[in-house]
Enzyme design. Sequence first.
Site, short mmCIF file in Angstrom:
data_model
loop_
_atom_site.label_atom_id
_atom_site.label_comp_id
_atom_site.label_asym_id
_atom_site.label_seq_id
_atom_site.Cartn_x
_atom_site.Cartn_y
_atom_site.Cartn_z
N GLU A 176 0.83 -1.23 0.00
CA GLU A 176 0.00 0.00 0.00
C GLU A 176 0.85 1.27 0.00
O GLU A 176 0.67 2.16 0.83
CB GLU A 176 -0.97 0.00 1.19
CG GLU A 176 -2.01 -1.11 1.10
CD GLU A 176 -3.10 -1.03 2.15
OE1 GLU A 176 -2.87 -0.41 3.20
OE2 GLU A 176 -4.20 -1.59 1.93
N GLU A 374 -5.74 -8.30 -1.09
CA GLU A 374 -6.42 -8.09 0.19
C GLU A 374 -7.85 -7.69 -0.11
O GLU A 374 -8.10 -6.85 -1.00
CB GLU A 374 -5.80 -6.93 1.00
CG GLU A 374 -4.49 -7.24 1.65
CD GLU A 374 -4.00 -6.09 2.53
OE1 GLU A 374 -4.82 -5.35 3.10
OE2 GLU A 374 -2.77 -5.95 2.64
P1 P53 Z 1 -7.13 -3.12 9.49
C1 P53 Z 1 -6.47 1.00 6.53
C2 P53 Z 1 -5.87 1.18 7.75
C3 P53 Z 1 -4.71 0.48 8.07
C4 P53 Z 1 -4.17 -0.42 7.16
O1 P53 Z 1 -6.84 -3.01 7.94
C5 P53 Z 1 -4.80 -0.61 5.96
C6 P53 Z 1 -5.94 0.08 5.63
C7 P53 Z 1 -6.65 -0.15 4.35
O2 P53 Z 1 -6.16 0.63 3.33
O3 P53 Z 1 -4.25 -1.42 5.07
C8 P53 Z 1 -4.37 -2.81 4.91
O4 P53 Z 1 -6.23 -4.19 10.02
C9 P53 Z 1 -3.07 -3.42 5.29
C10 P53 Z 1 -3.17 -4.54 6.27
C11 P53 Z 1 -4.36 -4.31 7.18
C12 P53 Z 1 -5.63 -4.31 6.34
O5 P53 Z 1 -5.56 -3.26 5.41
O6 P53 Z 1 -6.84 -1.78 10.04
O7 P53 Z 1 -2.31 -3.80 4.18
O8 P53 Z 1 -1.96 -4.65 6.93
O9 P53 Z 1 -4.45 -5.21 8.23
C13 P53 Z 1 -6.90 -4.14 7.14
O10 P53 Z 1 -8.57 -3.51 9.63
#
Ligand code: P53
Length: 475
Positions: A176, A374
């Site tokens: 990301e 993802e």
């Molecule tokens: P979580 C938002 C916030 C933090 C990480 O997120 C994020 C995103 C989405 O863009 O990115 C991805 O765990 C990331 C993962 C993460 C997943 O989204 O906050 O690549 O590491 O766990 C889900 O619910």
Amino acid sequence: MTTFPKDFLWGGAVAAHQLEGAWQAEGKGVSLADVMTAGSNQTPRKITAGVQAGENYPNHTGIDFYHHYKEDIKLFAELGLKCFRTSIAWTRIFPQGDEAKPNEAGLKFYDDLFAELLKYDIQPVVTLSHFEMPYHLVTEYGGWRNRKLIDFFTKFARVVFQRYRQQVKYWMTFNEINNQAQLDDWFLFTNSGLQVQPGEDAAELMYQAGHYELVASALAVQIGHQINPDFQIGGMFAMGPSYPASPDPRDVMKAERTMQANYWFTDVQCKGKYPAWLKQYWNRQNYQLDITLEDEDVLKAGTVDYIGFSYYASHVVQATDAEADDFMTQASDTQVTNPTLQASAWGWLIDPVGLRYALNWFTDRYDLPLFIVENGLGAVDKFAKGQIHDPYRIAYLRDHIQQMALAIAVDGVNLIGYTPWGIIDLVSAGTGEMSKRYGVIYVDKDDQGQGTLKRWKKDSFTWFQHVIATNGQDL
Ligand code: P53
């Protein structure tokens, strides 16, 4: 109707720091994630100055995948996974980031992990940098604001490419990479190890760090292809489409600029050069960015083989009255709700059609193979007598897979795989919670770190197993 290609990569995704635990095992160094405390939807995680006594750091233990991976991979095999996306914890290989020699014990751990996956014909899909760079590179070098990071990263990349050249075919450079375009402190830290100092311009800092990362990524692509020409090395982007709030052309322009401001990273990694609008913006802002002609050649020569992306939600933006000619008002300040969609318990808008839109958008713009690495629903699960009924998760995944099928069958997009996020419950990146669960496998651990760590199959496990067995024909 056969929609999904025969060799479609059904899988599951995780990141080392969110599940491995064992934060100090066998020489591992302290990573960014090791200094982030537990938070919640209401209370943001804290980033502490080093590891402090008395704080709760959920990533230190994760779900102890480090010691449970054999049992977990057995479940993945039963589920029928064709691939498993994880990251290599940089701090297991180079504990501080700037050592001359890698840590053999760390390399050995991934030898064993990948061998265990391959034993069941599960392909490892590997992210090099997933929010877990060595913390030492932050305190000593200021994170990615420093050009030296390019050398540290490419050295790490070369070592693991060389070591796993026969085990791993699919790679991604930076997870990301575009999140930091939102300019909040959180993503500046997780993506780039940046801590904005008084008097500094966060945007200028982000553009500089982003540039060094793009150069490092392009070099890694070239190094990887030299080591094994069969490697498929992708970029990895957070895809959350921005829709205009109304048919007002100013809103449409706002949405367009918001997309450009989020996906210029993708432009550089796929097309090998910066978009014109961004260069104009930098000029107007008078930014003094360190971008050399040599860098520009590197970017051109190191474009990616495919586009990996996450997809959770979409957004709606509205031009403000104060919008300047460039429409660059920070997009988060211009977001409005979408009355046509429902939100998850964490407020993320659930939009399966948006995934089809994203697949088309990427295809039109870059015409490269796409890999959804993802996607999923973070939700509270109820555990009762060894059972977890999660129809909401099944519905979310089904609705998204249906849109993937349409994008392939009707729109002709080249989609190579799908790895739902957090296939096994793990620590949330955004909140540090265990209770924000994504898995089809439940792990007994709570937000305070208590639990037996025992694994249980949720209803969604059996459902997803059937989806894979029928290659997506029976949802
Ligand atoms: P979580 C938002 C916030 C933090 C990480 O997120 C994020 C995103 C989405 O863009 O990115 C991805 O765990 C990331 C993962 C993460 C997943 O989204 O906050 O690549 O590491 O766990 C889900 O619910």
